[in-house]
Design a protein around this motif. Structure first.
Motif, PDB file in Angstrom:
ATOM      1  N   ASN A 379       0.842  -1.054   0.114  1.00  0.00           N
ATOM      2  CA  ASN A 379       0.093  -0.144   0.057  1.00  0.00           C
ATOM      3  C   ASN A 379       0.775   1.303   0.045  1.00  0.00           C
ATOM      4  O   ASN A 379       0.238   2.507   0.259  1.00  0.00           O
ATOM      5  CB  ASN A 379      -0.810  -0.050   1.271  1.00  0.00           C
ATOM      6  N   ASN A 380       1.964   1.161  -0.357  1.00  0.00           N
ATOM      7  CA  ASN A 380       3.208   2.299  -0.336  1.00  0.00           C
ATOM      8  C   ASN A 380       3.448   3.103   0.912  1.00  0.00           C
ATOM      9  O   ASN A 380       3.490   3.979   0.979  1.00  0.00           O
ATOM     10  CB  ASN A 380       2.442   3.358  -1.337  1.00  0.00           C
ATOM     11  N   GLU A 381       3.273   2.219   1.866  1.00  0.00           N
ATOM     12  CA  GLU A 381       3.607   2.729   3.241  1.00  0.00           C
ATOM     13  C   GLU A 381       4.984   2.456   3.657  1.00  0.00           C
ATOM     14  O   GLU A 381       5.431   2.712   4.663  1.00  0.00           O
ATOM     15  CB  GLU A 381       2.653   2.243   4.337  1.00  0.00           C
ATOM     16  N   GLY A 382       5.629   1.616   2.879  1.00  0.00           N
ATOM     17  CA  GLY A 382       7.479   1.382   3.211  1.00  0.00           C
ATOM     18  C   GLY A 382       7.409  -0.140   3.691  1.00  0.00           C
ATOM     19  O   GLY A 382       8.542  -0.523   4.068  1.00  0.00           O
ATOM     20  N   SER A 383       6.399  -0.740   4.411  1.00  0.00           N
ATOM     21  CA  SER A 383       6.513  -1.904   4.920  1.00  0.00           C
ATOM     22  C   SER A 383       6.901  -1.799   6.289  1.00  0.00           C
ATOM     23  O   SER A 383       7.725  -1.000   6.826  1.00  0.00           O
ATOM     24  CB  SER A 383       7.559  -2.977   4.104  1.00  0.00           C
ATOM     25  N   HIS A 384       6.631  -3.112   7.025  1.00  0.00           N
ATOM     26  CA  HIS A 384       7.024  -3.091   8.468  1.00  0.00           C
ATOM     27  C   HIS A 384       8.237  -3.918   8.478  1.00  0.00           C
ATOM     28  O   HIS A 384       8.755  -4.734   7.289  1.00  0.00           O
ATOM     29  CB  HIS A 384       6.062  -4.200   9.142  1.00  0.00           C
ATOM     30  N   ASN A 385       9.029  -3.569   9.434  1.00  0.00           N
ATOM     31  CA  ASN A 385      10.544  -4.181   9.531  1.00  0.00           C
ATOM     32  C   ASN A 385      10.594  -5.610   9.252  1.00  0.00           C
ATOM     33  O   ASN A 385       9.685  -6.278   9.772  1.00  0.00           O
ATOM     34  CB  ASN A 385      11.206  -4.009  10.791  1.00  0.00           C
ATOM     35  N   ILE A 386      11.615  -6.054   8.687  1.00  0.00           N
ATOM     36  CA  ILE A 386      11.827  -7.893   8.467  1.00  0.00           C
ATOM     37  C   ILE A 386      12.726  -8.330   9.373  1.00  0.00           C
ATOM     38  O   ILE A 386      12.810  -9.580   9.448  1.00  0.00           O
ATOM     39  CB  ILE A 386      12.253  -8.097   6.932  1.00  0.00           C
ATOM     40  N   ILE A 387      13.346  -7.494  10.002  1.00  0.00           N
ATOM     41  CA  ILE A 387      14.154  -8.016  11.171  1.00  0.00           C
ATOM     42  C   ILE A 387      13.593  -9.016  12.141  1.00  0.00           C
ATOM     43  O   ILE A 387      14.296 -10.076  12.527  1.00  0.00           O
ATOM     44  CB  ILE A 387      14.964  -7.165  11.877  1.00  0.00           C
ATOM     45  N   GLU A 388      12.302  -8.629  12.611  1.00  0.00           N
ATOM     46  CA  GLU A 388      11.793  -9.851  13.644  1.00  0.00           C
ATOM     47  C   GLU A 388      11.642 -11.133  13.151  1.00  0.00           C
ATOM     48  O   GLU A 388      12.023 -11.939  13.862  1.00  0.00           O
ATOM     49  CB  GLU A 388      10.531  -9.140  14.044  1.00  0.00           C
TER      50      GLU A 388
END
Length: 480
Positions: A379-388
């Motif tokens: 949705n063009n919000e830049g994504s939640h972090n993938i580190i978790e």
């Protein structure tokens, strides 16, 4: 013999140099005056909209009373008193959690901490994690003042911080200008500069430069971010990485999730749609309905990103073959996973979708899964972090919008440990592919080893932070 014609006309050259110098000086003064004009206009707008800002906090307090009970802090009236501390500004819950390794290292170094935040969730997280230190007067957490010079002047006069450490990407002009005016060292740590913002700021570079040049030290997440800060005239930029690679995994949540996976969901292919944003629910609904019709042994977990969406979109999924069970129906909001009985989850297999309407339990949901799709990336919000998810060795899929997690997403893509899709069809196809891989046991140990190595190689940002803070003489003096 050199002819007179070959000799330069020194008089004309000096005049030319003066003209060039005058022109450059004029351009510099013009840009400086425009920046000052924009700053003053920004201040006027804050004064005009102050009543609206206060009404907004009263509105938020209808559901979250903490927004009204400590509203005076937004106006720079404080009951707490902790002088000479390292002032750390972390805008919200995510930034507070990410900064914990930095907070811990500063406390271990004998520093006192003044943490400012803008949200109730961020404030509560500090209170919860540092209860003992708060009682001992080593840590204080308050709301940052609103962006008005007078408020910050009073804030700085009360607390007299030894340095200001702004975390992630939350730059506030009045906060920065007021701190510099008081000659307090300004550090930008965990600093990121997404490409989206960089392209926008290049249109009026002198405005961004007027903020960036005020920092005494910028500790960036990656070389990409470093080069962007340097473009706007940063004094000193160093790369330290991201402290999210040092965050503690909630062991009790992971342990309970592992039991559920082994005993209840062992024969199921479990997909976690994590941190889903508003414009993504319709897309996820179509994928869930299509996959549930095609395969009978898929279990879904959907975790909305925002608490306001916990009850809003659930009915989209509660239809046809899908039977939804909410986390709040299974157990109380605040639970101790260590003491919880496994019997709580026995009836989970009577349903096909778990709706994650809780805060602070994302690791629990992801640990039950075979694969995780990271939300806010369609949705063009830049994504939640993938580190978790990488920390608990879960395969990750992201959508096309990853500007908010440029580091470490681009590095993870290069390393081949996450998959990026362009939209709904590709996401559905990728999930089907992983489904068949799991059934045929094609998921190799090599991919897990890659995740482990990637995680280990990016560890150590907090140590680098402390080293640079000490080397630049921002720490290690004037201890009470």
């Amino acid at each position: 013999m050199i002819s007179k014609m070959a000799l330069p006309n020194w008089k004309n050259t000096q005049v030319f140099n003066r003209l060039i110098f005058s022109r450059c000086r004029l351009k510099f003064e013009l840009k400086k005056n425009i920046s000052l004009l924009v700053f003053n206009l920004y201040q006027v707008l804050w004064y005009l909209f102050l009543p609206i800002a206060l009404l907004y906090f009263f509105y938020r307090s209808i559901k979250e009373p903490g927004y009204a009970s400590e509203l005076s802090e937004r106006l720079s009236f404080y009951q707490k008193d902790i002088k000479g501390a390292c002032w750390c500004h972390a805008v919200s819950l995510g930034e507070v959690r990410a900064a914990r390794p930095i907070f811990d290292k500063l406390l271990l170094n004998g520093e006192k901490l003044l943490v400012t935040t803008l949200t109730l969730s961020g404030k509560n997280a500090v209170r919860l994690e540092y209860q003992a230190e708060i009682k001992l007067g080593k840590v204080a957490v308050v709301y940052a003042p609103l962006e008005i010079t007078f408020f910050f002047k009073r804030f700085l006069a009360r607390f007299k911080p030894r340095c200001c450490i702004i975390l992630e990407c939350d730059l506030w002009p009045v906060m920065i200008a007021s701190t510099q005016r008081e000659k307090i060292p300004l550090i930008f740590a965990q600093a990121q500069y997404p490409e989206k913002g960089f392209i926008r700021d290049k249109k009026f570079p002198f405005l961004k430069a007027s903020l960036i040049e005020k920092f005494d030290l910028i500790l960036a997440k990656s070389e990409r971010h470093k080069s962007r800060f340097e473009y706007f005239g940063a004094k000193k930029v160093l790369v330290i990485g991201d402290t999210r690679f040092e965050q503690n995994v909630p062991v009790d949540q992971i342990s309970m999730a592992s039991k559920i996976k082994k005993k209840l969901l062992k024969k199921c292919f479990t997909v976690c749609f994590a941190s889903i944003g508003k414009k993504e629910f319709e897309i996820i609904k179509e994928i869930v309905l299509a996959l549930s019709e095609k395969f009978q042994d898929i279990f879904f977990i959907i975790v909305p990103r925002h608490p306001n969406d916990f009850g809003k979109y659930k009915t989209l999924f509660d239809k046809g073959l899908i039977k939804v069970k909410t986390r709040s129906e299974l157990m109380e909001q605040k639970v101790d996973f260590k003491k919880m009985s496994f019997d709580t989850f026995e009836g989970l297999l009577n349903f096909s979708l778990l709706w994650g309407d809780s805060l602070g339990e994302l690791n629990f949901y992801m640990a039950m899964s075979d694969i995780v799709f990271m939300g806010d990336s369609l949705n063009n919000e830049g994504s939640h972090n993938i580190i978790e998810p990488l920390a608990i060795k879960k395969p990750v899929i992201v959508g096309p919008s990853i500007w908010g997690i440029e580091f470490p997403a681009l590095e993870a893509l290069d390393a081949g440990i996450i998959k990026k899709i362009s939209g709904q069809k590709e996401l559905a196809a990728a999930l089907v592919e992983v489904y068949h891989d799991k059934k045929e046991k094609n998921i190799s140990k090599t991919s897990i080893t890659k995740m482990e190595n990637f995680y280990i190689n990016n560890h150590g940002a907090s140590e680098k932070f402390m080293k640079e803070m000490t080397n630049n003489k921002f720490l290690g003096f004037n201890h009470d």
